[in-house]
Design a protein around this motif. Structure first.
Motif, PDB file in Angstrom:
ATOM      1  N   THR A  93       0.842  -1.204   0.000  1.00  0.00           N
ATOM      2  CA  THR A  93       0.000   0.000   0.000  1.00  0.00           C
ATOM      3  C   THR A  93       0.875   1.252   0.000  1.00  0.00           C
ATOM      4  N   ALA A  94       1.951   1.238   0.789  1.00  0.00           N
ATOM      5  CA  ALA A  94       2.852   2.401   0.841  1.00  0.00           C
ATOM      6  C   ALA A  94       3.465   2.673  -0.527  1.00  0.00           C
ATOM      7  N   LYS A  95       3.814   1.627  -1.247  1.00  0.00           N
ATOM      8  CA  LYS A  95       4.375   1.813  -2.598  1.00  0.00           C
ATOM      9  C   LYS A  95       3.359   2.510  -3.501  1.00  0.00           C
ATOM     10  N   LYS A  96       2.108   2.083  -3.400  1.00  0.00           N
ATOM     11  CA  LYS A  96       1.057   2.695  -4.218  1.00  0.00           C
ATOM     12  C   LYS A  96       0.831   4.151  -3.812  1.00  0.00           C
ATOM     13  N   LEU A  97       0.823   4.422  -2.512  1.00  0.00           N
ATOM     14  CA  LEU A  97       0.613   5.779  -2.024  1.00  0.00           C
ATOM     15  C   LEU A  97       1.770   6.686  -2.449  1.00  0.00           C
ATOM     16  N   GLY A  98       2.989   6.190  -2.333  1.00  0.00           N
ATOM     17  CA  GLY A  98       4.161   6.954  -2.753  1.00  0.00           C
ATOM     18  C   GLY A  98       4.130   7.246  -4.243  1.00  0.00           C
ATOM     19  N   ARG A  99       3.709   6.260  -5.018  1.00  0.00           N
ATOM     20  CA  ARG A  99       3.613   6.447  -6.470  1.00  0.00           C
ATOM     21  C   ARG A  99       2.572   7.511  -6.804  1.00  0.00           C
ATOM     22  N   ILE A 100       1.442   7.490  -6.107  1.00  0.00           N
ATOM     23  CA  ILE A 100       0.381   8.475  -6.338  1.00  0.00           C
ATOM     24  C   ILE A 100       0.901   9.884  -6.041  1.00  0.00           C
ATOM     25  N   ALA A 101       1.597  10.041  -4.923  1.00  0.00           N
ATOM     26  CA  ALA A 101       2.132  11.362  -4.570  1.00  0.00           C
ATOM     27  C   ALA A 101       3.159  11.820  -5.601  1.00  0.00           C
ATOM     28  N   THR A 102       4.046  10.926  -6.018  1.00  0.00           N
ATOM     29  CA  THR A 102       5.070  11.272  -7.006  1.00  0.00           C
ATOM     30  C   THR A 102       4.429  11.633  -8.339  1.00  0.00           C
ATOM     31  N   GLU A 103       3.445  10.852  -8.763  1.00  0.00           N
ATOM     32  CA  GLU A 103       2.765  11.147 -10.027  1.00  0.00           C
ATOM     33  C   GLU A 103       2.029  12.482  -9.952  1.00  0.00           C
ATOM     34  N   TYR A 104       1.448  12.782  -8.810  1.00  0.00           N
ATOM     35  CA  TYR A 104       0.765  14.059  -8.625  1.00  0.00           C
ATOM     36  C   TYR A 104       1.755  15.210  -8.819  1.00  0.00           C
ATOM     37  N   LEU A 105       2.901  15.120  -8.138  1.00  0.00           N
ATOM     38  CA  LEU A 105       3.903  16.190  -8.217  1.00  0.00           C
ATOM     39  C   LEU A 105       4.475  16.326  -9.627  1.00  0.00           C
ATOM     40  N   LEU A 106       4.697  15.205 -10.307  1.00  0.00           N
ATOM     41  CA  LEU A 106       5.222  15.248 -11.671  1.00  0.00           C
ATOM     42  C   LEU A 106       4.190  15.846 -12.629  1.00  0.00           C
ATOM     43  N   ASP A 107       2.948  15.435 -12.508  1.00  0.00           N
ATOM     44  CA  ASP A 107       1.878  15.958 -13.354  1.00  0.00           C
ATOM     45  C   ASP A 107       1.746  17.473 -13.165  1.00  0.00           C
ATOM     46  N   LYS A 108       1.799  17.913 -11.923  1.00  0.00           N
ATOM     47  CA  LYS A 108       1.699  19.341 -11.619  1.00  0.00           C
ATOM     48  C   LYS A 108       2.851  20.108 -12.264  1.00  0.00           C
ATOM     49  N   LYS A 109       4.047  19.567 -12.188  1.00  0.00           N
ATOM     50  CA  LYS A 109       5.231  20.209 -12.771  1.00  0.00           C
ATOM     51  C   LYS A 109       5.111  20.318 -14.290  1.00  0.00           C
ATOM     52  N   VAL A 110       4.698  19.255 -14.948  1.00  0.00           N
ATOM     53  CA  VAL A 110       4.561  19.273 -16.404  1.00  0.00           C
ATOM     54  C   VAL A 110       3.502  20.285 -16.829  1.00  0.00           C
ATOM     55  N   LYS A 111       2.366  20.303 -16.142  1.00  0.00           N
ATOM     56  CA  LYS A 111       1.307  21.260 -16.479  1.00  0.00           C
ATOM     57  C   LYS A 111       1.793  22.699 -16.302  1.00  0.00           C
ATOM     58  N   ARG A 112       2.540  22.942 -15.259  1.00  0.00           N
ATOM     59  CA  ARG A 112       3.076  24.282 -15.009  1.00  0.00           C
ATOM     60  C   ARG A 112       4.018  24.698 -16.142  1.00  0.00           C
ATOM     61  N   GLU A 113       4.906  23.802 -16.549  1.00  0.00           N
ATOM     62  CA  GLU A 113       5.830  24.111 -17.637  1.00  0.00           C
ATOM     63  C   GLU A 113       5.088  24.383 -18.942  1.00  0.00           C
ATOM     64  N   LEU A 114       4.088  23.578 -19.237  1.00  0.00           N
ATOM     65  CA  LEU A 114       3.295  23.795 -20.452  1.00  0.00           C
ATOM     66  C   LEU A 114       2.554  25.127 -20.401  1.00  0.00           C
ATOM     67  N   ASP A 115       2.007  25.467 -19.240  1.00  0.00           N
ATOM     68  CA  ASP A 115       1.321  26.751 -19.093  1.00  0.00           C
ATOM     69  C   ASP A 115       2.277  27.914 -19.365  1.00  0.00           C
ATOM     70  N   LEU A 116       3.499  27.816 -18.848  1.00  0.00           N
ATOM     71  CA  LEU A 116       4.476  28.885 -19.069  1.00  0.00           C
ATOM     72  C   LEU A 116       4.844  29.021 -20.542  1.00  0.00           C
ATOM     73  N   LEU A 117       4.828  27.916 -21.254  1.00  0.00           N
ATOM     74  CA  LEU A 117       5.207  27.925 -22.665  1.00  0.00           C
ATOM     75  C   LEU A 117       4.057  28.281 -23.609  1.00  0.00           C
ATOM     76  N   THR A 118       2.824  28.000 -23.195  1.00  0.00           N
ATOM     77  CA  THR A 118       1.706  28.111 -24.149  1.00  0.00           C
ATOM     78  C   THR A 118       0.621  29.110 -23.771  1.00  0.00           C
ATOM     79  N   LYS A 119       0.605  29.591 -22.543  1.00  0.00           N
ATOM     80  CA  LYS A 119      -0.467  30.497 -22.113  1.00  0.00           C
ATOM     81  C   LYS A 119       0.081  31.903 -21.852  1.00  0.00           C
ATOM     82  N   THR A 120      -0.772  32.869 -22.045  1.00  0.00           N
ATOM     83  CA  THR A 120      -0.403  34.255 -21.735  1.00  0.00           C
ATOM     84  C   THR A 120      -0.467  34.443 -20.220  1.00  0.00           C
ATOM     85  N   PRO A 121       0.143  35.508 -19.703  1.00  0.00           N
ATOM     86  CA  PRO A 121       0.025  35.776 -18.268  1.00  0.00           C
ATOM     87  C   PRO A 121      -1.434  35.869 -17.802  1.00  0.00           C
ATOM     88  N   GLN A 122      -2.286  36.485 -18.614  1.00  0.00           N
ATOM     89  CA  GLN A 122      -3.695  36.584 -18.230  1.00  0.00           C
ATOM     90  C   GLN A 122      -4.327  35.196 -18.153  1.00  0.00           C
TER      91      GLN A 122
END
Length: 187
Positions: A117-146
């Protein structure tokens, strides 16, 4: 710890399956504007934000540059430091009063060895943080400040009002005066 249990329950984990993991969770409280982690320290905790807003920033050319926030019901961590066991180059600050549920690196590694269970929970947290990072990078590259501001406003309307304008502007990549004009335009 109800919010953490509810978060994992939505992902299909029963409270019984979480017992060993939850026994390793430490509740940590921080006052508004208190430093949680500073440049040169090692991140020892993977945390879940129960209440409050957390800010990540770096200092470059004597200026603070905000590059992320963590809000209620989300994970946060200086993950490069946490996973690589190195000193961090970032600062993490409680912008508001915060309550965090945290597991130490040592306890998480110990649980990984003996608990599926801990392995699954750790994977979920890691995937959450990675997904958030990728979305942030894409937003910086593709969206205006507004567009970046509107997205943050849509996702976290309750908390945006608690974040000082200078931090929001830095996060979006503009100066506070430009953010004031954006706010005027969309209100």
């Amino acid at each position: 710890m109800e919010s953490l249990i509810e978060y994992f329950a939505k992902l299909g984990f029963s409270e019984d399956a979480l017992t060993e993991f939850l026994s390793c969770i430490k509740t940590r409280k921080f006052a508004a504007n208190e430093s949680i982690l500073v440049h040169g320290q090692m991140e020892n905790f993977l945390s879940f934000v129960d209440t409050g807003v957390v800010r990540y920033y770096v200092i470059a050319n004597d200026k603070e540059i905000t590059f992320d926030f963590a809000f209620k019901d989300s994970f946060y961590c200086a993950y490069d430091s946490f996973y690589n066991r190195t000193k961090t180059e970032v600062y993490i600050q409680a912008l508001t009063e915060c309550q965090l549920y945290s597991i130490s690196h040592e306890n998480l590694q110990r649980l990984y060895e003996k608990c599926e269970t801990a392995k699954k929970l750790g994977r979920i947290a890691t995937e959450y943080l990675l997904d958030k990072k990728v979305k942030r990078e894409l937003d910086l590259l593709t969206k205006t400040p507004q567009e970046r501001y509107e997205k943050l406003l849509f996702e976290q309307p309750k908390y945006i009002r608690q974040i000082p304008l200078k931090y929001l502007a830095s996060y979006i990549g503009i100066v506070p005066e430009t953010l004031s004009r954006i706010r005027k335009r969309i209100s």
